[in-house]
Enzyme design. Structure first.
Site, PDB file in Angstrom:
ATOM      1  N   GLY A  12       0.829  -1.210   0.000  1.00 19.84           N
ATOM      2  CA  GLY A  12       0.000   0.000   0.000  1.00 19.84           C
ATOM      3  C   GLY A  12       0.855   1.249   0.000  1.00 19.84           C
ATOM      4  O   GLY A  12       0.591   2.220   0.717  1.00 19.84           O
ATOM      5  N   ARG A  15       0.201   5.808  -1.446  1.00 22.95           N
ATOM      6  CA  ARG A  15      -0.350   7.052  -0.863  1.00 22.95           C
ATOM      7  C   ARG A  15      -0.249   7.010   0.661  1.00 22.95           C
ATOM      8  O   ARG A  15       0.086   5.984   1.248  1.00 22.95           O
ATOM      9  CB  ARG A  15      -1.815   7.215  -1.281  1.00 22.95           C
ATOM     10  CG  ARG A  15      -2.671   6.077  -0.839  1.00 22.95           C
ATOM     11  CD  ARG A  15      -4.106   6.187  -1.334  1.00 22.95           C
ATOM     12  NE  ARG A  15      -4.896   5.134  -0.720  1.00 22.95           N
ATOM     13  CZ  ARG A  15      -6.173   4.930  -0.963  1.00 22.95           C
ATOM     14  NH1 ARG A  15      -6.816   5.685  -1.809  1.00 22.95           N
ATOM     15  NH2 ARG A  15      -6.830   3.959  -0.360  1.00 22.95           N
ATOM     16  N   ASN A  89       1.609  -2.409   5.461  1.00 20.04           N
ATOM     17  CA  ASN A  89       0.934  -1.145   5.687  1.00 20.04           C
ATOM     18  C   ASN A  89      -0.469  -1.103   5.078  1.00 20.04           C
ATOM     19  O   ASN A  89      -1.354  -0.435   5.596  1.00 20.04           O
ATOM     20  CB  ASN A  89       1.800  -0.012   5.105  1.00 20.04           C
ATOM     21  CG  ASN A  89       1.000   1.265   4.898  1.00 20.04           C
ATOM     22  OD1 ASN A  89       0.646   1.951   5.853  1.00 20.04           O
ATOM     23  ND2 ASN A  89       0.663   1.559   3.642  1.00 20.04           N
ATOM     24  N   SER A 143      -3.134  -0.620  14.897  1.00 17.29           N
ATOM     25  CA  SER A 143      -3.902   0.539  15.329  1.00 17.29           C
ATOM     26  C   SER A 143      -4.212   0.382  16.808  1.00 17.29           C
ATOM     27  O   SER A 143      -4.323  -0.742  17.308  1.00 17.29           O
ATOM     28  CB  SER A 143      -5.219   0.593  14.548  1.00 17.29           C
ATOM     29  OG  SER A 143      -6.135   1.484  15.156  1.00 17.29           O
ATOM     30  N   TYR A 159     -13.071  -3.337  11.724  1.00 18.39           N
ATOM     31  CA  TYR A 159     -11.706  -2.809  11.712  1.00 18.39           C
ATOM     32  C   TYR A 159     -10.970  -3.217  12.993  1.00 18.39           C
ATOM     33  O   TYR A 159      -9.826  -3.686  12.950  1.00 18.39           O
ATOM     34  CB  TYR A 159     -11.746  -1.287  11.574  1.00 18.39           C
ATOM     35  CG  TYR A 159     -10.386  -0.663  11.393  1.00 18.39           C
ATOM     36  CD1 TYR A 159      -9.715  -0.754  10.179  1.00 18.39           C
ATOM     37  CD2 TYR A 159      -9.766   0.021  12.432  1.00 18.39           C
ATOM     38  CE1 TYR A 159      -8.463  -0.179   9.995  1.00 18.39           C
ATOM     39  CE2 TYR A 159      -8.518   0.606  12.266  1.00 18.39           C
ATOM     40  CZ  TYR A 159      -7.862   0.499  11.049  1.00 18.39           C
ATOM     41  OH  TYR A 159      -6.626   1.068  10.885  1.00 18.39           O
ATOM     42  N   LYS A 163      -7.496  -5.687  13.325  1.00 16.92           N
ATOM     43  CA  LYS A 163      -6.220  -5.268  13.911  1.00 16.92           C
ATOM     44  C   LYS A 163      -5.893  -6.070  15.177  1.00 16.92           C
ATOM     45  O   LYS A 163      -4.719  -6.331  15.474  1.00 16.92           O
ATOM     46  CB  LYS A 163      -6.241  -3.761  14.209  1.00 16.92           C
ATOM     47  CG  LYS A 163      -6.353  -2.895  12.962  1.00 16.92           C
ATOM     48  CD  LYS A 163      -5.193  -3.096  11.987  1.00 16.92           C
ATOM     49  CE  LYS A 163      -5.197  -2.099  10.850  1.00 16.92           C
ATOM     50  NZ  LYS A 163      -4.070  -2.273   9.922  1.00 16.92           N
TER      51      LYS A 163
END
Length: 235
Positions: A12, A15, A89, A143, A159, A163
């Site tokens: 990734g 950006r 990432n 995260s 999410y 993680k």
């Protein structure tokens, strides 16, 4: 290729934090492989960095597709013959503030497919390159949402779970690896990016710095830990 030039790969990398990680690794003297599932934006990102005389190349890799990961690993093995640093990432955030049991199960499945299984298959496919030279640094961009304490508050369940499991994977692989290959998870904080939104307090530059110290950690450095801004935090 010169034997001593270290090679890093960032998933990734087209950006946000990923792009900044590629840039800072290249500035630090690494040969960097930028991967993304979007061929056009990946090529453009790598080209932009090359124009700044940085040693960056693009390899297409869709981390939700095992075949694509295996192909990328074969390409890296063939072209570089080594991998020193791997940064997982790439990630997605699909939650729409629904309860886990109310959301479309495909949203949870997709999130796990990318954020957990993607990282798992990337590690599995690229670790042999590290094992053959008895050296490697793997960083999983996690995260604070993946912390155990977060599981007792509602919201962003897909999410959070992705993680949380990524953090578990980090610990398990560290326990199964010898000390030559170090694997850690890191919380970059709330970052202004496509995922974090414009009101986030942290720049991708700050986030990248808080991650990259783990890329060059010494033989006595940590493995199997969860870090934020260079300090160990609770799972």
């Amino acid at each position: 290729m010169e034997k001593h030039t270290k090679v890093a790969l960032v998933t990734g990398g087209n950006r946000g934090i990923g792009y900044e990680l590629v840039r800072q690794l290249a500035l630090d003297g690494f040969k960097v492989i930028l991967t993304s599932r979007n061929s056009q934006s990946g090529h453009e990102a790598a080209q932009k960095l090359k124009e700044s005389h940085l040693d960056v190349s693009f390899v297409m890799m869709d981390i939700s597709n095992e075949g694509s990961i295996r192909q990328a690993a074969a390409t890296v093995s063939e072209q570089y013959g080594r991998l020193d640093v791997l940064i997982n990432n790439a990630g997605i955030y699909l939650d729409k503030n629904q309860k886990l049991v109310d959301m479309d199960p495909s949203a949870l499945e997709k999130t796990l497919e990318t954020n957990f299984f993607g990282a798992y298959h990337v590690i599995r496919s690229f670790m042999p390159l590290m094992e053959q030279q008895a050296y490697g640094r793997i960083i999983n961009v996690s995260s604070e949402y993946g912390a155990m304490s977060e599981m007792s508050s509602p919201g962003v369940g897909a999410y959070k779970l992705s993680k949380f499991i990524l953090n578990g994977l980090t610990q398990l692989i560290a326990a199964e690896s010898n000390n030559d290959i170090k694997i850690n998870a890191v919380d970059p904080g709330w970052v202004s990016s496509d995922m974090g939104g414009p009101s986030a307090p942290r720049t991708p530059q700050q986030a990248a710095r808080s991650i990259l110290w783990l890329a060059t950690t010494e033989p006595e450095g940590p493995s199997g830990g969860f870090f934020k801004d260079g300090k160990q935090i609770d799972w």
